[in-house]
Write an enzyme that holds these catalytic residues in place. Structure first.
Site, PDB file in Angstrom:
ATOM      1  N   ASP A  72       0.878  -1.169   0.000  1.00 34.59           N
ATOM      2  CA  ASP A  72       0.000   0.000   0.000  1.00 34.59           C
ATOM      3  C   ASP A  72       0.910   1.212   0.000  1.00 34.59           C
ATOM      4  O   ASP A  72       1.857   1.289   0.790  1.00 34.59           O
ATOM      5  CB  ASP A  72      -0.949   0.023   1.203  1.00 34.59           C
ATOM      6  N   PHE A 155       3.785   5.509 -13.473  1.00 33.67           N
ATOM      7  CA  PHE A 155       2.340   5.626 -13.303  1.00 33.67           C
ATOM      8  C   PHE A 155       2.046   6.653 -12.197  1.00 33.67           C
ATOM      9  O   PHE A 155       2.969   7.255 -11.641  1.00 33.67           O
ATOM     10  CB  PHE A 155       1.729   4.264 -12.961  1.00 33.67           C
ATOM     11  N   GLY A 156       0.751   6.809 -11.899  1.00 34.40           N
ATOM     12  CA  GLY A 156       0.334   7.654 -10.777  1.00 34.40           C
ATOM     13  C   GLY A 156       0.925   9.059 -10.824  1.00 34.40           C
ATOM     14  O   GLY A 156       0.842   9.753 -11.844  1.00 34.40           O
ATOM     15  N   ASP A 158       4.031   9.877 -10.788  1.00 33.90           N
ATOM     16  CA  ASP A 158       5.410   9.886 -11.283  1.00 33.90           C
ATOM     17  C   ASP A 158       5.764  11.131 -12.107  1.00 33.90           C
ATOM     18  O   ASP A 158       6.864  11.667 -11.954  1.00 33.90           O
ATOM     19  CB  ASP A 158       5.704   8.621 -12.112  1.00 33.90           C
ATOM     20  N   HIS A 183      10.521   4.383  -3.155  1.00 31.61           N
ATOM     21  CA  HIS A 183       9.944   3.943  -1.884  1.00 31.61           C
ATOM     22  C   HIS A 183       9.697   2.425  -1.907  1.00 31.61           C
ATOM     23  O   HIS A 183       9.945   1.720  -0.949  1.00 31.61           O
ATOM     24  CB  HIS A 183       8.634   4.709  -1.638  1.00 31.61           C
ATOM     25  N   ARG A 184       9.202   1.924  -3.064  1.00 29.37           N
ATOM     26  CA  ARG A 184       8.896   0.482  -3.179  1.00 29.37           C
ATOM     27  C   ARG A 184      10.196  -0.329  -3.128  1.00 29.37           C
ATOM     28  O   ARG A 184      10.281  -1.352  -2.459  1.00 29.37           O
ATOM     29  CB  ARG A 184       8.149   0.240  -4.504  1.00 29.37           C
TER      30      ARG A 184
HETATM   31  P1  IMP Z   1      -2.871   1.779  -3.580  1.00 24.04           P
HETATM   32  O1  IMP Z   1      -3.184   0.812  -4.667  1.00 24.04           O
HETATM   33  O2  IMP Z   1      -3.994   2.069  -2.658  1.00 24.04           O
HETATM   34  O3  IMP Z   1      -1.603   1.447  -2.869  1.00 24.04           O
HETATM   35  O4  IMP Z   1      -2.695   3.173  -4.339  1.00 24.04           O
HETATM   36  C1  IMP Z   1      -1.483   3.734  -4.504  1.00 24.04           C
HETATM   37  C2  IMP Z   1      -1.640   5.050  -5.283  1.00 24.04           C
HETATM   38  O5  IMP Z   1      -0.565   5.883  -4.876  1.00 24.04           O
HETATM   39  C3  IMP Z   1      -1.462   4.824  -6.785  1.00 24.04           C
HETATM   40  O6  IMP Z   1      -2.681   4.694  -7.457  1.00 24.04           O
HETATM   41  C4  IMP Z   1      -0.723   6.089  -7.197  1.00 24.04           C
HETATM   42  O7  IMP Z   1      -1.630   7.140  -7.400  1.00 24.04           O
HETATM   43  C5  IMP Z   1       0.122   6.399  -5.968  1.00 24.04           C
HETATM   44  N1  IMP Z   1       1.454   5.737  -6.063  1.00 24.04           N
HETATM   45  C6  IMP Z   1       1.937   4.716  -5.303  1.00 24.04           C
HETATM   46  N2  IMP Z   1       3.178   4.368  -5.692  1.00 24.04           N
HETATM   47  C7  IMP Z   1       3.466   5.169  -6.724  1.00 24.04           C
HETATM   48  C8  IMP Z   1       4.612   5.268  -7.564  1.00 24.04           C
HETATM   49  O8  IMP Z   1       5.605   4.527  -7.475  1.00 24.04           O
HETATM   50  N3  IMP Z   1       4.545   6.223  -8.501  1.00 24.04           N
HETATM   51  C9  IMP Z   1       3.485   7.061  -8.655  1.00 24.04           C
HETATM   52  N4  IMP Z   1       2.380   6.985  -7.931  1.00 24.04           N
HETATM   53  C10 IMP Z   1       2.372   6.045  -6.951  1.00 24.04           C
END
Ligand code: IMP
Length: 203
Positions: A72, A155-156, A158, A183-184
């Site tokens: 998460d 993604f997200g 980035d 972070h991951r």
């Molecule tokens: P989760 O699936 O609830 O963990 O949602 C994580 C959300 O955080 C993603 O949909 C992205 O919007 C954002 N996020 C998490 N990790 C990343 C990353 O490595 N790059 C960009 N956005 C991230």
């Protein structure tokens, strides 16, 4: 001893990053498609990344019978007192896409400059066995928010996030570059020790 580790995520980008980093001798990495079971979706209603990651890992492990790994993660922006945080995926609404989330973030911080644009990506990884034993680790990547989206990778958020010590956004870095500092990646470095506790890798 060796075994199988099921990734409890249907996010293709996360799956790709997790698979690229999780390479341990004798550990087979499986996805939800590999096990061919239709598992019930997990509602992410926790107030912290750790709560959500643990819930995803625990419920998926119980339903599948496999040791499971769940991630998460999200972005915390200083000027917004940690928002979007656990709401990162749905910042601009339940069905919002990445562009809409990024646009909302840019609008909210448009008048902030310099230090006020400090932010960090946080990732909590939880590993659980089917009996309910859960352990978590955390990785943080500090940086700041750019004033416009740049780059096409990842993604997200980035395209908006410039990691500390860099002048390019995560979306302008190659996958390999991101996977060293993200972070991951930082959380995953600790996962090896968790897998030992679950007897998935040799002690
Ligand atoms: P989760 O699936 O609830 O963990 O949602 C994580 C959300 O955080 C993603 O949909 C992205 O919007 C954002 N996020 C998490 N990790 C990343 C990353 O490595 N790059 C960009 N956005 C991230």
């Amino acid at each position: 001893m060796s075994g199988k580790l099921l990734l409890a995520t249907s996010n293709e980008h996360k799956k790709k990053e997790l698979k690229a980093i999780l390479r341990y001798e004798g550990v087979e990495i499986l996805t939800l498609e590999d096990i061919g079971k239709n598992l019930p979706p997990v509602i992410e209603d926790g107030e912290s990344f750790a709560e959500n990651a643990a819930k995803k890992a625990r419920l998926t492990a119980a339903a599948s019978g496999c040791v499971c790994l769940a991630d998460d993660s999200g972005l915390q922006v200083e000027a917004l007192k940690g928002q979007p945080g656990v709401y990162s995926a749905r910042f601009a609404g339940e069905k919002a896409n990445d562009e809409e989330n990024n646009a909302k973030l840019l609008t909210m911080i448009q008048y902030f400059r310099g230090e006020q644009r400090k932010a960090e990506f946080v990732c909590v990884i939880a590993v659980s066995d089917p009996d309910g034993m859960v352990k978590t680790v955390r990785g943080v990547c500090p940086g700041h928010i750019n004033d416009k989206p740049l780059g096409k990778n990842g993604f997200g958020y980035d395209p908006l996030f410039i990691p500390q010590g860099y002048s390019r956004t995560f979306a302008q870095l190659s996958e390999t570059e991101k996977n060293v500092i993200s972070h991951r990646a930082k959380a995953l470095k600790e996962v090896y020790y968790l897998l030992k506790e679950f007897n998935l890798v040799k002690r």
